[in-house]
Write an enzyme that holds these catalytic residues in place. Structure first.
Site, PDB file in Angstrom:
ATOM      1  N   LYS A  35       0.845  -1.206   0.000  1.00 26.68           N
ATOM      2  CA  LYS A  35       0.000   0.000   0.000  1.00 26.68           C
ATOM      3  C   LYS A  35       0.878   1.253   0.000  1.00 26.68           C
ATOM      4  CE  LYS A  35      -0.339  -0.306   5.043  1.00 26.68           C
ATOM      5  NZ  LYS A  35      -1.142  -0.826   6.157  1.00 26.68           N
ATOM      6  N   ARG A 132     -10.845  -0.154  14.769  1.00 25.55           N
ATOM      7  CA  ARG A 132     -10.810   0.458  13.451  1.00 25.55           C
ATOM      8  C   ARG A 132     -11.874  -0.252  12.619  1.00 25.55           C
ATOM      9  NH1 ARG A 132      -4.931   0.952  10.499  1.00 25.55           N
ATOM     10  NH2 ARG A 132      -5.293  -1.226  10.035  1.00 25.55           N
ATOM     11  N   ARG A 214       0.834 -10.976   6.905  1.00 24.03           N
ATOM     12  CA  ARG A 214       0.802  -9.739   6.098  1.00 24.03           C
ATOM     13  C   ARG A 214       2.023  -8.911   6.473  1.00 24.03           C
ATOM     14  NH1 ARG A 214      -4.324  -9.652   8.622  1.00 24.03           N
ATOM     15  NH2 ARG A 214      -3.611  -7.864   9.840  1.00 24.03           N
ATOM     16  N   TYR A 259      15.364  31.997   4.935  1.00 25.07           N
ATOM     17  CA  TYR A 259      14.223  32.810   5.384  1.00 25.07           C
ATOM     18  C   TYR A 259      14.266  33.064   6.887  1.00 25.07           C
ATOM     19  CZ  TYR A 259      11.945  31.865   0.898  1.00 25.07           C
ATOM     20  OH  TYR A 259      11.631  31.789  -0.429  1.00 25.07           O
ATOM     21  N   MET A 306      11.148  25.639   0.164  1.00 29.72           N
ATOM     22  CA  MET A 306      10.260  24.749  -0.590  1.00 29.72           C
ATOM     23  C   MET A 306      11.059  23.787  -1.471  1.00 29.72           C
ATOM     24  SD  MET A 306       7.171  25.681  -3.230  1.00 29.72           S
ATOM     25  CE  MET A 306       6.132  26.562  -2.105  1.00 29.72           C
ATOM     26  N   ASP A 307      12.134  24.293  -2.083  1.00 27.93           N
ATOM     27  CA  ASP A 307      12.866  23.506  -3.085  1.00 27.93           C
ATOM     28  C   ASP A 307      14.327  23.258  -2.746  1.00 27.93           C
ATOM     29  OD1 ASP A 307      10.541  23.875  -4.840  1.00 27.93           O
ATOM     30  OD2 ASP A 307      11.249  25.942  -4.889  1.00 27.93           O
TER      31      ASP A 307
HETATM   32  C1  LIG Z   1      -0.371  -1.844   6.821  1.00 26.22           C
HETATM   33  C2  LIG Z   1      -0.953  -3.087   7.305  1.00 26.22           C
HETATM   34  C3  LIG Z   1      -0.144  -4.228   7.490  1.00 26.22           C
HETATM   35  C4  LIG Z   1       1.356  -4.214   7.375  1.00 26.22           C
HETATM   36  O1  LIG Z   1       1.901  -3.784   8.606  1.00 26.22           O
HETATM   37  P1  LIG Z   1       3.482  -3.730   8.853  1.00 26.22           P
HETATM   38  O2  LIG Z   1       3.610  -3.303  10.263  1.00 26.22           O
HETATM   39  O3  LIG Z   1       4.000  -2.704   7.900  1.00 26.22           O
HETATM   40  O4  LIG Z   1       4.014  -5.069   8.578  1.00 26.22           O
HETATM   41  C5  LIG Z   1      -0.782  -5.409   7.840  1.00 26.22           C
HETATM   42  N1  LIG Z   1      -2.112  -5.462   8.003  1.00 26.22           N
HETATM   43  C6  LIG Z   1      -2.916  -4.380   7.854  1.00 26.22           C
HETATM   44  C7  LIG Z   1      -4.380  -4.508   8.076  1.00 26.22           C
HETATM   45  C8  LIG Z   1      -2.365  -3.157   7.524  1.00 26.22           C
HETATM   46  O5  LIG Z   1      -3.147  -2.083   7.398  1.00 26.22           O
END
Ligand SMILES: *Cc1c(COP(=O)(O)O)cnc(C)c1O
Length: 357
Positions: A35, A132, A214, A259, A306-307
């Site tokens: 993601k 969540r 995951r 600045y 900014m740059d």
């Molecule tokens: C982002 C996410 C992950 C991955 O988590 P990490 O800590 O980066 O391994 C796993 N499960 C869900 C639901 C997430 O939103």
């Protein structure tokens, strides 16, 4: 690329990380979480490397992110982690993207938008304590199961997410795991059962009855938390942010920089201009932080523009000399501490102006 400011992705490091994780997971399948443009590394690049090196499935947050992977020709199973609006169910079906089901009402509504050509893959999301996304009552689960009695949808997985997996002693973690397992017992024969992010995957490797992990942050070679560092010594960071000196000049005592004239040179000093600024995602809060030139720390003096930004050099350096903002000698965790945030946020904050190489 006309401006010499870039993010360098070490593909070999990602390949190494995924292979090491895969080995430690034994029979469990690995879902590579890509993601937010692969945590800023480039989602398609990371997905391809991960799949070539042992990942079995992919996860994204948004449907747009899943479509990007499909349009790049990636055919592996993809799970979208964020909630989908019910009216977009046919799009997810069309791109063969699995989505979370978190309430029976959502499922009924989504099904009203599906037609007989559709086949939507679902993973039941249980909220076991994150507060969540997800359902919180067994009755809700039963209503969902009752809705899955036709070919429009296919119940393919069940999952949850931990709030404190990266804290080594957490009762909440234990409670969440227990609650999750009580739900899993109600859906025997489901194909994918998953609950572990990077931190939990290492802690629970081979222990709990789930068959997919995951993995996000670890894939990129970054630590889920300081506390977890000991479990993850095998990781190699894949992300560097680099630039080059564009101008180098000697300033006199009393001259101010940038600045607001917030920095005044106390003596003769060498100042280097570096072409990166807050429009690239390099925060103004980095004033005072050190970048690496020639292996040496060089403080950012004056406000970040900014740059561009200015650093104090120990001596004169040629134009074009490499400056490391994140990478060797400047770990991402240090930048995160400086900003009062976590490495995850730093990885995600760089704008499209900075090319990934
Ligand atoms: C982002 C996410 C992950 C991955 O988590 P990490 O800590 O980066 O391994 C796993 N499960 C869900 C639901 C997430 O939103």
């Amino acid at each position: 690329m006309y401006r010499p400011t870039w993010i360098e992705i070490d593909r070999e490091a990602i390949a190494h990380n995924i292979r090491e994780i895969k080995t430690r997971m034994g029979e469990q399948q690995v879902m590579a979480v890509v993601k937010a443009d692969g945590y800023g590394h480039g989602a398609v690049t990371v997905a391809e490397i991960a799949l070539e090196n042992g990942a079995d499935l992919l996860a994204v947050a948004l449907l747009e992110e899943a479509i990007e992977l499909r349009e790049a020709g990636i055919q592996a199973p993809i799970l979208m982690l964020e909630a989908l609006l019910p009216e977009h169910a046919p799009v997810a079906s069309n791109y063969d993207v699995a989505v979370p089901v978190f309430s029976a009402d959502w499922l009924q509504e989504a099904k009203r938008h599906l037609t007989e050509i559709d086949h939507l893959r679902l993973h039941i999301k249980i909220d076991t304590g994150m507060g969540r996304l997800g359902l919180q009552h067994v009755d809700e689960l039963k209503r969902i199961l009752a809705e899955c009695d036709d070919d429009l949808v296919e119940l393919e997985g069940i999952y949850t997410h931990f709030a404190t997996a990266d804290e080594l002693s957490s009762q909440l973690f234990e409670r969440q795991l227990e609650t999750f397992l009580s739900y899993v017992a109600l859906v025997p024969d489901i194909r994918y059962v998953h609950c572990a992010n990077s931190a939990a995957a290492i802690r629970l490797a081979g222990q709990a009855p789930f068959n997919v992990v995951r993995v996000g942050i670890a894939l990129y070679g970054a630590m889920p938390s300081d506390e977890m560092a000991g479990h993850y010594e095998f990781l190699k960071p894949a992300f560097s942010l680099k630039s080059r000196l564009m101008q180098v000049k000697q300033v006199e005592p009393g001259q101010t920089i940038s600045y607001g004239a917030t920095y005044t040179a106390p003596t003769d000093e060498w100042i280097g201009t570096v072409p990166i600024g807050y429009a690239d995602g390099w925060s103004r809060k980095f004033q005072g932080y050190s970048l690496i030139v020639d292996g040496l720390p060089c403080e950012i003096v004056g406000r970040v523009c900014m740059d561009r930004l200015m650093i104090r050099l120990p001596r004169e350096y040629p134009i074009g000399t490499e400056v490391i903002l994140i990478g060797e000698g400047a770990p991402i965790e240090e930048a995160a501490h400086w900003l009062g945030t976590i490495n995850y946020e730093v990885l995600c904050q760089f704008s499209k102006r900075v090319p990934r190489q």
